[in-house]
Design a protein around this motif. Sequence first.
Motif, PDB file in Angstrom:
ATOM      1  N   ARG A 138      42.340   4.922  20.291  1.00  6.63           N
ATOM      2  CA  ARG A 138      41.656   3.673  20.623  1.00  6.63           C
ATOM      3  C   ARG A 138      40.645   3.269  19.545  1.00  6.63           C
ATOM      4  NH1 ARG A 138      42.386   6.075  25.760  1.00  6.63           N
ATOM      5  NH2 ARG A 138      40.360   7.148  25.689  1.00  6.63           N
ATOM      6  N   GLU A 139      40.023   4.260  18.898  1.00  8.08           N
ATOM      7  CA  GLU A 139      39.030   3.957  17.870  1.00  8.08           C
ATOM      8  C   GLU A 139      39.657   3.606  16.526  1.00  8.08           C
ATOM      9  OE1 GLU A 139      35.590   6.304  17.225  1.00  8.08           O
ATOM     10  OE2 GLU A 139      35.360   6.883  19.329  1.00  8.08           O
ATOM     11  N   THR A 140      40.818   4.152  16.234  1.00  4.71           N
ATOM     12  CA  THR A 140      41.364   3.991  14.880  1.00  4.71           C
ATOM     13  C   THR A 140      42.647   3.179  14.807  1.00  4.71           C
ATOM     14  OG1 THR A 140      42.705   6.028  14.985  1.00  4.71           O
ATOM     15  CG2 THR A 140      40.406   6.243  14.232  1.00  4.71           C
ATOM     16  N   LYS A 160      36.806   5.566  12.815  1.00  5.16           N
ATOM     17  CA  LYS A 160      37.361   4.552  11.913  1.00  5.16           C
ATOM     18  C   LYS A 160      36.734   4.671  10.528  1.00  5.16           C
ATOM     19  CE  LYS A 160      37.039  -0.434  11.114  1.00  5.16           C
ATOM     20  NZ  LYS A 160      36.565  -1.722  11.690  1.00  5.16           N
ATOM     21  N   GLN A 161      35.419   4.747  10.470  1.00  9.94           N
ATOM     22  CA  GLN A 161      34.728   4.876   9.190  1.00  9.94           C
ATOM     23  C   GLN A 161      35.111   6.170   8.486  1.00  9.94           C
ATOM     24  OE1 GLN A 161      30.754   4.576  10.801  1.00  9.94           O
ATOM     25  NE2 GLN A 161      30.532   2.432  10.171  1.00  9.94           N
ATOM     26  N   GLY A 162      35.285   7.216   9.269  1.00 13.44           N
ATOM     27  CA  GLY A 162      35.651   8.501   8.692  1.00 13.44           C
ATOM     28  C   GLY A 162      37.008   8.469   8.013  1.00 13.44           C
ATOM     29  N   ILE A 163      37.991   7.847   8.673  1.00 14.45           N
ATOM     30  CA  ILE A 163      39.324   7.746   8.080  1.00 14.45           C
ATOM     31  C   ILE A 163      39.283   6.911   6.802  1.00 14.45           C
ATOM     32  CG2 ILE A 163      41.658   6.836   8.408  1.00 14.45           C
ATOM     33  CD1 ILE A 163      41.090   9.463   9.886  1.00 14.45           C
ATOM     34  N   LEU A 164      38.551   5.793   6.843  1.00 20.41           N
ATOM     35  CA  LEU A 164      38.435   4.955   5.649  1.00 20.41           C
ATOM     36  C   LEU A 164      37.795   5.720   4.500  1.00 20.41           C
ATOM     37  CD1 LEU A 164      37.287   1.540   7.190  1.00 20.41           C
ATOM     38  CD2 LEU A 164      39.548   2.112   6.280  1.00 20.41           C
ATOM     39  N   LYS A 165      36.757   6.466   4.808  1.00 18.61           N
ATOM     40  CA  LYS A 165      36.081   7.252   3.779  1.00 18.61           C
ATOM     41  C   LYS A 165      37.001   8.324   3.229  1.00 18.61           C
ATOM     42  CE  LYS A 165      31.682   9.551   2.918  1.00 18.61           C
ATOM     43  NZ  LYS A 165      31.235   8.516   1.983  1.00 18.61           N
ATOM     44  N   ALA A 166      37.781   8.948   4.119  1.00 17.89           N
ATOM     45  CA  ALA A 166      38.677  10.026   3.700  1.00 17.89           C
ATOM     46  C   ALA A 166      39.709   9.555   2.690  1.00 17.89           C
ATOM     47  CB  ALA A 166      39.369  10.639   4.919  1.00 17.89           C
ATOM     48  N   GLY A 208      46.169  12.707  -3.696  1.00 22.99           N
ATOM     49  CA  GLY A 208      44.782  13.155  -3.793  1.00 22.99           C
ATOM     50  C   GLY A 208      44.245  13.756  -2.504  1.00 22.99           C
ATOM     51  N   ALA A 209      43.237  14.594  -2.647  1.00 22.66           N
ATOM     52  CA  ALA A 209      42.581  15.205  -1.481  1.00 22.66           C
ATOM     53  C   ALA A 209      41.655  14.191  -0.826  1.00 22.66           C
ATOM     54  CB  ALA A 209      41.790  16.435  -1.916  1.00 22.66           C
ATOM     55  N   PRO A 210      41.506  14.250   0.493  1.00 24.96           N
ATOM     56  CA  PRO A 210      40.591  13.325   1.170  1.00 24.96           C
ATOM     57  C   PRO A 210      39.157  13.518   0.698  1.00 24.96           C
ATOM     58  CG  PRO A 210      41.324  15.070   2.664  1.00 24.96           C
ATOM     59  CD  PRO A 210      42.161  15.174   1.434  1.00 24.96           C
TER      60      PRO A 210
END
Length: 324
Positions: free
Chosen positions: A132-134, A285-291, A312-314
């Motif tokens: 739901r968040e992502t 959501k922010q975490g996935i974008l940052k990764a 590349g690595a996250p």
Amino acid sequence: MAQGNRPGNARQSRSNRRAAERERARQQAEQQARERRQQTIIGLIVTIVVVALVAVIGVVVYRNTHKNTAAQTQSTKAAYSTMRDSSVKPSTASNTGGILFSKNGYGKTIDDVPTIAIYMDPLCPGCGNFNRETDPTLISMFNAGQINLDIHPMSFLDSSSSDDYSSRASSSIAYIADHDSDPSHLLSYISNIYAEGFQPDEGSSYQSVSDAKLKQQAIKAGVPKSVADKAFERTYQKWLTAINTYTPTRKELWGSSGSMSTPTVTVNGTMIDLSAISTAGLDLKQGILKAIGLKESQIGDSSALPSIGGTGAPADFTSTESTE
């Protein structure tokens, strides 16, 4: 005359005492030397025993560790073989039990963009929260060709429902992927079954969800009725059972608890610590974008590709670079 002999007698007595003292000193020295030799011998014996015990313990530990590692490796290989050689499995299934796709279709990946793999159980509350968040963000990036997706349906939470909900829902995911060529329908279906108000509670709070209700969510997602009609026959149950055995043995998916759980998310094969996202003060959501190295303003922009590319690595969540 007797008095004249007294000095001589005194000297003789002193001489005798000195001789006796020397003898006692000699005996004490010899006794101390014997004790030192005994202590040395005892020390050597103790050292030899300790060394021998350490060697024995080392051998036992090595053998047990080697045995456990070998057993684990053998178990993983056996589980993998069972899954790989399953007589009934989706043609879209990858070698690791996932369903890999991009906007170009199943089994087709886009070069130079990251692959996000999601290991999920339809009944898992954490999986529902993650979806739901992502999901709106993932779908936007998917449609823009900014990511590949690798969905791993699991069903280990069957025991937390009264009617094998996890198996029925996960098997339908596999069936839809194998019989409906448009992966956007699958993504919408997964969003529908994780939707607030539809995803059931697990355990004692579980309320039965019929195949008919799941079918409605599939048709609502755009899945053809002819596919939805057959999606709940649990065609791929043996394959799912093999996945439930194989996937938890993959150490690269183990969290800090030393085991695999859902949801598990990897980016280009590297596991993301979802708890670290929260610790960094970010939402999922922010975490996935940052990764993956993409700013929020770039979501859905086909000309803007994630900075980590396809191999590349996250990114590290401890850095302070903004995702805005």
